[in-house]
Scaffold this motif. Sequence first.
Motif, PDB file in Angstrom:
ATOM      1  N   ASP A 426      38.817  47.841  32.241  1.00 23.09           N
ATOM      2  CA  ASP A 426      38.767  46.462  33.486  1.00 23.09           C
ATOM      3  C   ASP A 426      37.400  45.769  33.237  1.00 23.09           C
ATOM      4  O   ASP A 426      36.376  46.400  33.676  1.00 23.09           O
ATOM      5  CB  ASP A 426      39.114  46.976  34.716  1.00 23.09           C
ATOM      6  CG  ASP A 426      38.969  45.981  35.677  1.00 23.09           C
ATOM      7  OD1 ASP A 426      38.462  44.700  35.379  1.00 23.09           O
ATOM      8  OD2 ASP A 426      39.236  46.402  37.001  1.00 23.09           O
ATOM      9  N   THR A 427      37.135  44.794  32.636  1.00 19.92           N
ATOM     10  CA  THR A 427      36.077  44.111  32.022  1.00 19.92           C
ATOM     11  C   THR A 427      35.319  43.092  32.858  1.00 19.92           C
ATOM     12  O   THR A 427      36.275  42.214  32.917  1.00 19.92           O
ATOM     13  CB  THR A 427      36.087  43.602  30.413  1.00 19.92           C
ATOM     14  OG1 THR A 427      37.058  42.787  30.484  1.00 19.92           O
ATOM     15  CG2 THR A 427      36.353  44.941  29.614  1.00 19.92           C
ATOM     16  N   THR A 431      31.141  33.774  31.979  1.00 19.09           N
ATOM     17  CA  THR A 431      30.844  32.838  31.123  1.00 19.09           C
ATOM     18  C   THR A 431      29.323  32.864  30.653  1.00 19.09           C
ATOM     19  O   THR A 431      28.806  32.860  29.483  1.00 19.09           O
ATOM     20  CB  THR A 431      30.959  31.144  31.467  1.00 19.09           C
ATOM     21  OG1 THR A 431      32.434  31.157  31.924  1.00 19.09           O
ATOM     22  CG2 THR A 431      30.891  29.950  30.467  1.00 19.09           C
ATOM     23  N   ASP A 517      28.681  36.924  42.392  1.00 17.42           N
ATOM     24  CA  ASP A 517      30.244  37.973  43.131  1.00 17.42           C
ATOM     25  C   ASP A 517      29.676  39.166  44.055  1.00 17.42           C
ATOM     26  O   ASP A 517      28.588  39.604  43.886  1.00 17.42           O
ATOM     27  CB  ASP A 517      30.688  38.700  41.797  1.00 17.42           C
ATOM     28  CG  ASP A 517      31.746  37.808  41.159  1.00 17.42           C
ATOM     29  OD1 ASP A 517      32.682  37.485  41.489  1.00 17.42           O
ATOM     30  OD2 ASP A 517      31.324  37.453  39.818  1.00 17.42           O
ATOM     31  N   ARG A 533      33.935  36.160  44.681  1.00 18.56           N
ATOM     32  CA  ARG A 533      32.916  35.456  44.688  1.00 18.56           C
ATOM     33  C   ARG A 533      32.165  35.176  46.136  1.00 18.56           C
ATOM     34  O   ARG A 533      32.748  35.218  47.180  1.00 18.56           O
ATOM     35  CB  ARG A 533      33.308  33.836  44.110  1.00 18.56           C
ATOM     36  CG  ARG A 533      34.021  33.873  42.882  1.00 18.56           C
ATOM     37  CD  ARG A 533      32.919  33.872  41.892  1.00 18.56           C
ATOM     38  NE  ARG A 533      32.044  33.233  41.813  1.00 18.56           N
ATOM     39  CZ  ARG A 533      30.851  32.955  40.708  1.00 18.56           C
ATOM     40  NH1 ARG A 533      30.963  33.568  39.616  1.00 18.56           N
ATOM     41  NH2 ARG A 533      30.105  32.126  40.771  1.00 18.56           N
ATOM     42  N   ARG A 544      38.104  29.662  36.724  1.00 16.38           N
ATOM     43  CA  ARG A 544      37.186  29.238  37.637  1.00 16.38           C
ATOM     44  C   ARG A 544      37.397  27.928  38.310  1.00 16.38           C
ATOM     45  O   ARG A 544      37.142  26.974  37.286  1.00 16.38           O
ATOM     46  CB  ARG A 544      35.760  29.555  37.239  1.00 16.38           C
ATOM     47  CG  ARG A 544      35.092  30.938  37.424  1.00 16.38           C
ATOM     48  CD  ARG A 544      33.941  31.194  36.712  1.00 16.38           C
ATOM     49  NE  ARG A 544      32.752  30.460  37.022  1.00 16.38           N
ATOM     50  CZ  ARG A 544      31.521  30.909  36.644  1.00 16.38           C
ATOM     51  NH1 ARG A 544      31.335  31.725  35.804  1.00 16.38           N
ATOM     52  NH2 ARG A 544      30.571  30.277  37.108  1.00 16.38           N
TER      53      ARG A 544
HETATM   54  C1  6R9 Z   1      35.232  36.409  31.456  1.00 19.20           C
HETATM   55  C2  6R9 Z   1      35.475  35.541  33.055  1.00 19.20           C
HETATM   56  C3  6R9 Z   1      33.828  34.841  35.963  1.00 19.20           C
HETATM   57  C4  6R9 Z   1      34.122  35.435  37.316  1.00 19.20           C
HETATM   58  C5  6R9 Z   1      33.483  36.400  37.748  1.00 19.20           C
HETATM   59  C6  6R9 Z   1      34.264  36.957  38.651  1.00 19.20           C
HETATM   60  C7  6R9 Z   1      35.556  37.081  37.844  1.00 19.20           C
HETATM   61  C8  6R9 Z   1      36.077  38.288  35.804  1.00 19.20           C
HETATM   62  C9  6R9 Z   1      36.609  40.315  36.521  1.00 19.20           C
HETATM   63  C10 6R9 Z   1      36.127  39.625  37.450  1.00 19.20           C
HETATM   64  C11 6R9 Z   1      36.762  41.165  39.028  1.00 19.20           C
HETATM   65  C12 6R9 Z   1      36.788  41.680  36.660  1.00 19.20           C
HETATM   66  N1  6R9 Z   1      35.970  38.134  37.035  1.00 19.20           N
HETATM   67  N2  6R9 Z   1      36.326  39.447  35.317  1.00 19.20           N
HETATM   68  N3  6R9 Z   1      36.482  39.885  38.571  1.00 19.20           N
HETATM   69  N4  6R9 Z   1      37.186  42.160  37.911  1.00 19.20           N
HETATM   70  N5  6R9 Z   1      37.187  42.447  35.521  1.00 19.20           N
HETATM   71  O1  6R9 Z   1      36.444  35.581  33.504  1.00 19.20           O
HETATM   72  O2  6R9 Z   1      34.384  34.434  32.825  1.00 19.20           O
HETATM   73  O3  6R9 Z   1      35.627  32.244  33.822  1.00 19.20           O
HETATM   74  O4  6R9 Z   1      33.176  32.682  34.023  1.00 19.20           O
HETATM   75  O5  6R9 Z   1      34.681  33.923  35.543  1.00 19.20           O
HETATM   76  O6  6R9 Z   1      35.610  36.027  36.959  1.00 19.20           O
HETATM   77  O7  6R9 Z   1      34.594  36.488  39.843  1.00 19.20           O
HETATM   78  O8  6R9 Z   1      32.375  35.933  38.299  1.00 19.20           O
HETATM   79  P1  6R9 Z   1      34.421  33.203  33.878  1.00 19.20           P
END
Ligand code: 6R9
Length: 666
Positions: A426-427, A431, A517, A533, A544
Amino acid sequence: MKAIKTEETDDMSEDLKIYAPPAELVAQAHVSGMAAYDALCAEAEADHEAFWARQARELLSWKKPFTKVLNEADAPFFKWFEDGLLNASYNCLDRNIERGLGDKTALIFEADGGEVTHTSYAQLLAKTCRMANALKAIGIGKGDRVIIYISMSVEGVAAMQACARIGATHSVVFGGFSAHSLRDRIEDTGAKAVITADCQVRGGKQLPLKAIVDEALTLGGCDSVSKVLVVNRAGAKVSMTEGRDLWLAELMKDQPETCEPEWVEAEHPLFLLYTSGSTGKPKGVQHSTGGYLLHAALTTKWTFDLKADDIFWCTADIGWVTGHTYITYGPLALGGTEIVFEGVPTYPDAGRFWKMIQDHKVTIFYTAPTAIRSLIKAAEAKDEVHPKSYDLSSLRILGSVGEPINPAAWEWYYQHVGGSRCPIVDTFWQTETGGHMITPLPGATPMVPGSCTLPFPGIAAAIVDETGKDVPNGQGGILVVKKPWPSMIRTIWGDPERYKKSYYPADFQGKYYLAGDGAIRDAKTGYFTITGRIDDVLNVSGHRMGTMEIESALVSCTELVAEAAVVGRPDDTTGEAICAFVVLKRPRPTGEEAKAIAKQLRDHVGKEIGPIAKPKDIRFGDNLPKTRSGKIMRRLLRQVAKGEAITQDISTLENPAILDQLSQVN
Ligand code: 6R9
């Protein structure tokens, strides 16, 4: 960074559901076991720069090796490996061929209709070079910006690589964005050329691309564009403007298959990618060449444990950062084989992902929670599209990205897709971060559904309060990164002040990177869970969206809209859904009329931004709830959107009756 110890695993399982990585994976993983993870974290903690310098030397090929690692003189405008010279496309293509991988499949492309083509490293290099030469032939060179507005295709990946090859900075615009959004990005980047296709094919339908480019270029502000290069995807009818528009294949036909890479400084901007912030227009996130490529390669290696015979499939579009890092750059930098999929998960039916995993013997599968949730619904309704109807035994690692994955979806993904055998990474990343920030490593980290677990080695993630003070585990706070890292955003294109204000705010004395976040660490394990967020950014299906952007799109419908407020509300499938509260310049409509106007407004937002920004709910009121000082009470609107009882003090509301009006869904 203090990591959890494996021996604590038994302890933790008293109150948390822990999934240990499978022993056979641990045995052969690049990062094998928690002791190896801890050692890497300790190495980075002992000497942050030396840790990253070692990785940069081991993973990337430098034309001229760097002697400086990190330059903080102009913080928060950090520079990494600044006197080193390299080329991203050389690292992704040529050097794999030099290592004997010329005939290895780089890309397995599956078209919407199911046709499959394999492109070897040698073929991808030849295509990239011919495209690079074509770009040079129309006057594109180092430092020029090129917009890429194309769907998932070999040409899309090659176009990004071709830009990198000649030192041009690409900016990919997702094919779902409207002409207006495309125009804004063209104008902001000052791009000299646009690479597009006649159309994109998704779900059995042809959707125009070239026609949208044509429209964008008539909207004004695009004078920088002198050429539009068009890929012929499906022979769709397009109009070609003499002197400006060229068929890419024709331009490439006579170009040589070799092209000397432009060796650029590590800090040279590899790409700009626009993303939503809490205020104003989307921000052009600028990434570097060296630092970015390093993290793309390193995270692909450690988080996905990519090996020579893996078949890697990241389902993201190249229009998003995930497609940049885990399609165009990371897997190719390691000489991997990956799938590029043109279509959608539900066409011809909701078994498409499972069928493709079976057909191509995919070993690593990386997708978004929103896709999983919608496929769960479909699978539960119909056995034929349930993963159990397919042979998914090739899989060894699963990944999730884009939004929090709820434990129920995690469990289903683990059991039904991964056969209870494959770790789920769970990554968490953004961006702006270029690559993974907080994530399990599949052969090391015990997993807890719903938690992105622990920081990637070398990433100084922490949770602080408003004053920048660390909060104890078990207490929620603001997610920050305390040290710069190689793949971090360098600036916002054309707006360095906004970069500083958004990411290195004075609240933390400009010292910490602010992710935007909220997060909490488990009291016992120290595991991170992202709580969402903390700004006015929504996450709809992992996309987003700034609430302000959608509000401006609504009020730009000047003949109808007086005022609009947009909030998110939880949604079972898309994570969050967009809910808009609108005051019209005419009496508040009801019934059929309200439905018709809501549709008109949705279409308007679709035209202004793109279909992904269309509000799911639109509600009309004679007014919006405001404080005495005239501020819209967004917290209240969020409760109304959720259909919750109002717990807030509404004594300051001038007209409480509007809450009833705003509760009605059209
Ligand atoms: C790679 C990507 C970033 C925002 C980030 C957060 C949410 C992304 C998540 C996650 C919980 C995860 N986010 N991965 N929240 N667990 N594994 O998604 O980039 O489109 O810039 O979005 O997405 O809120 O701040 P981006």
